[in-house]
Design a protein around this motif. Sequence first.
Motif, PDB file in Angstrom:
ATOM      1  N   ARG A 186      38.305  23.363 -32.836  1.00 33.30           N
ATOM      2  CA  ARG A 186      39.197  24.386 -32.275  1.00 33.30           C
ATOM      3  C   ARG A 186      39.647  23.991 -30.871  1.00 33.30           C
ATOM      4  NH1 ARG A 186      35.312  27.577 -35.035  1.00 33.30           N
ATOM      5  NH2 ARG A 186      34.118  28.086 -33.137  1.00 33.30           N
ATOM      6  N   LEU A 187      38.743  23.424 -30.104  1.00 28.36           N
ATOM      7  CA  LEU A 187      39.097  22.983 -28.752  1.00 28.36           C
ATOM      8  C   LEU A 187      40.146  21.880 -28.789  1.00 28.36           C
ATOM      9  CD1 LEU A 187      35.566  22.737 -27.068  1.00 28.36           C
ATOM     10  CD2 LEU A 187      37.237  24.572 -26.756  1.00 28.36           C
ATOM     11  N   THR A 188      39.898  20.860 -29.595  1.00 25.83           N
ATOM     12  CA  THR A 188      40.775  19.693 -29.597  1.00 25.83           C
ATOM     13  C   THR A 188      42.148  19.993 -30.182  1.00 25.83           C
ATOM     14  OG1 THR A 188      39.855  18.942 -31.716  1.00 25.83           O
ATOM     15  CG2 THR A 188      38.823  18.083 -29.716  1.00 25.83           C
ATOM     16  N   ALA A 189      42.282  21.116 -30.874  1.00 26.22           N
ATOM     17  CA  ALA A 189      43.579  21.505 -31.422  1.00 26.22           C
ATOM     18  C   ALA A 189      44.482  22.161 -30.386  1.00 26.22           C
ATOM     19  CB  ALA A 189      43.387  22.454 -32.606  1.00 26.22           C
ATOM     20  N   ARG A 190      43.939  22.521 -29.235  1.00 17.29           N
ATOM     21  CA  ARG A 190      44.727  23.211 -28.215  1.00 17.29           C
ATOM     22  C   ARG A 190      45.706  22.234 -27.553  1.00 17.29           C
ATOM     23  NH1 ARG A 190      42.953  28.268 -27.067  1.00 17.29           N
ATOM     24  NH2 ARG A 190      44.062  28.295 -25.064  1.00 17.29           N
ATOM     25  N   ALA A 191      46.902  22.712 -27.303  1.00 17.51           N
ATOM     26  CA  ALA A 191      47.927  21.858 -26.697  1.00 17.51           C
ATOM     27  C   ALA A 191      47.495  21.363 -25.331  1.00 17.51           C
ATOM     28  CB  ALA A 191      49.244  22.628 -26.596  1.00 17.51           C
ATOM     29  N   ALA A 192      46.853  22.211 -24.542  1.00 14.74           N
ATOM     30  CA  ALA A 192      46.428  21.810 -23.199  1.00 14.74           C
ATOM     31  C   ALA A 192      45.348  20.733 -23.260  1.00 14.74           C
ATOM     32  CB  ALA A 192      45.931  23.023 -22.418  1.00 14.74           C
ATOM     33  N   TYR A 193      44.451  20.822 -24.239  1.00 11.66           N
ATOM     34  CA  TYR A 193      43.423  19.795 -24.422  1.00 11.66           C
ATOM     35  C   TYR A 193      44.092  18.447 -24.703  1.00 11.66           C
ATOM     36  CZ  TYR A 193      39.215  17.510 -26.345  1.00 11.66           C
ATOM     37  OH  TYR A 193      38.151  16.648 -26.585  1.00 11.66           O
ATOM     38  N   LYS A 194      45.080  18.459 -25.599  1.00 15.07           N
ATOM     39  CA  LYS A 194      45.769  17.223 -25.952  1.00 15.07           C
ATOM     40  C   LYS A 194      46.521  16.641 -24.761  1.00 15.07           C
ATOM     41  CE  LYS A 194      46.333  18.592 -30.787  1.00 15.07           C
ATOM     42  NZ  LYS A 194      47.294  18.987 -31.839  1.00 15.07           N
ATOM     43  N   ALA A 195      47.176  17.505 -23.978  1.00 15.78           N
ATOM     44  CA  ALA A 195      47.922  17.032 -22.809  1.00 15.78           C
ATOM     45  C   ALA A 195      46.984  16.416 -21.782  1.00 15.78           C
ATOM     46  CB  ALA A 195      48.714  18.184 -22.200  1.00 15.78           C
ATOM     47  N   ALA A 196      45.845  17.062 -21.558  1.00 11.96           N
ATOM     48  CA  ALA A 196      44.873  16.531 -20.608  1.00 11.96           C
ATOM     49  C   ALA A 196      44.272  15.223 -21.108  1.00 11.96           C
ATOM     50  CB  ALA A 196      43.776  17.556 -20.359  1.00 11.96           C
ATOM     51  N   GLY A 197      44.008  15.174 -22.417  1.00 13.07           N
ATOM     52  CA  GLY A 197      43.437  13.962 -22.986  1.00 13.07           C
ATOM     53  C   GLY A 197      44.351  12.757 -22.832  1.00 13.07           C
ATOM     54  N   ALA A 198      45.667  12.978 -22.925  1.00 19.39           N
ATOM     55  CA  ALA A 198      46.607  11.869 -22.759  1.00 19.39           C
ATOM     56  C   ALA A 198      46.561  11.316 -21.339  1.00 19.39           C
ATOM     57  CB  ALA A 198      48.021  12.352 -23.088  1.00 19.39           C
ATOM     58  N   LYS A 199      46.208  12.170 -20.377  1.00 18.23           N
ATOM     59  CA  LYS A 199      46.122  11.719 -18.987  1.00 18.23           C
ATOM     60  C   LYS A 199      44.748  11.128 -18.681  1.00 18.23           C
ATOM     61  CE  LYS A 199      49.497  15.129 -17.493  1.00 18.23           C
ATOM     62  NZ  LYS A 199      49.813  16.304 -16.650  1.00 18.23           N
ATOM     63  N   ALA A 200      43.727  11.741 -19.233  1.00 17.75           N
ATOM     64  CA  ALA A 200      42.349  11.304 -18.934  1.00 17.75           C
ATOM     65  C   ALA A 200      41.956  10.050 -19.691  1.00 17.75           C
ATOM     66  CB  ALA A 200      41.373  12.431 -19.238  1.00 17.75           C
ATOM     67  N   TRP A 201      42.495   9.896 -20.913  1.00 19.04           N
ATOM     68  CA  TRP A 201      42.158   8.742 -21.750  1.00 19.04           C
ATOM     69  C   TRP A 201      43.421   8.085 -22.250  1.00 19.04           C
ATOM     70  CZ3 TRP A 201      39.360  13.397 -23.565  1.00 19.04           C
ATOM     71  CH2 TRP A 201      38.144  13.538 -22.909  1.00 19.04           C
ATOM     72  N   PRO A 202      44.196   7.500 -21.344  1.00 21.35           N
ATOM     73  CA  PRO A 202      45.455   6.883 -21.758  1.00 21.35           C
ATOM     74  C   PRO A 202      45.210   5.719 -22.717  1.00 21.35           C
ATOM     75  CG  PRO A 202      44.893   6.235 -19.523  1.00 21.35           C
ATOM     76  CD  PRO A 202      43.937   7.328 -19.905  1.00 21.35           C
ATOM     77  N   ALA A 203      46.150   5.503 -23.595  1.00 20.73           N
ATOM     78  CA  ALA A 203      46.015   4.399 -24.555  1.00 20.73           C
ATOM     79  C   ALA A 203      45.951   3.077 -23.807  1.00 20.73           C
ATOM     80  CB  ALA A 203      47.192   4.407 -25.530  1.00 20.73           C
ATOM     81  N   ALA A 204      45.137   2.190 -24.292  1.00 21.33           N
ATOM     82  CA  ALA A 204      45.022   0.877 -23.629  1.00 21.33           C
ATOM     83  C   ALA A 204      46.318   0.111 -23.721  1.00 21.33           C
ATOM     84  CB  ALA A 204      43.891   0.098 -24.308  1.00 21.33           C
TER      85      ALA A 204
END
Length: 204
Positions: A186-204
Motif C-alpha cells: 500500500r505504501l509503495t503504490a502511493r504517488a508520493a512514495y514513487k516520486a521520492a523513490g525516483a529521487k532517492a534511488w535514481p537509476a544507475a
Amino acid sequence: MPPTPDITLYASPFSRSFTAWWMLEELGLPYRTVTLDLKAGDQKAPAYLAINPMGKVPTVTDGATVVTENPAICLYLADRYSPGVLAPAFDDPARGAYLRWAVFSTAVLEPAVYSHATGAAANGFGVGWGDFDAVREALDQAVTPGPWLLGDRFTAADVALGANISVALFNKMLPATPALTAYNERLTARAAYKAAGAKAWPAA
C-alpha cells in the motif's frame, strides 16, 4: 492564511534522505534540494556541520528553522503544513498513537533491526528498544487491520515508520509477514512514495 514554506532539503541519494523526500512529496510543497556527495565528504564540510553537527542527512531548513532526524522532520512538516490531515490535531485522541509510531521508526525499529542483523543484539530488558521479536510482533499488530497506522487515516507516522519498514523488508532485515508485506504494498503504490523513490534511488 497558511504559512509560506521556505524549505531547503539537504539530502543524498541512496541514504535515509528518502523519508524526508517522501514527506515533502506527500505535502506537495515547493522546496529546494541541496545534494551532498557523501563519498566526497560533503556532509562533514564546515558549512554543513554548522547546520547539522552530526554530519548526517537529511536536514530540512524552513526559513530560520532547522530540523534534523527523520521523525522530527516528518512531525514538524505535518504540524506546520498539514494540521488535522497528515498530523492529527493536538486535541485528537489519535495523536498519541501518531507520535508513538513516528518516533518508533528510529528509536525502536532501526536499532532493533540493525543490532539483530549484525549479531550485536543486546538483552531486550536492558535497552530502550526492546528485543527484535517484540518489535516485529508490535509492527504486525500496528498495521493490522490497516490500511494505515491510524486505520483509514494516512499520516506522517506512516511516512516516518513506513519508510523504515519498506527499506528493512527490501534489505531482508525484517521477515516479510503477510501483514507487513500488504502494508508495504500500500505504501509503495502511493504517488508520493514513487516520486521520492525516483529521487532517492535514481537509476544507475
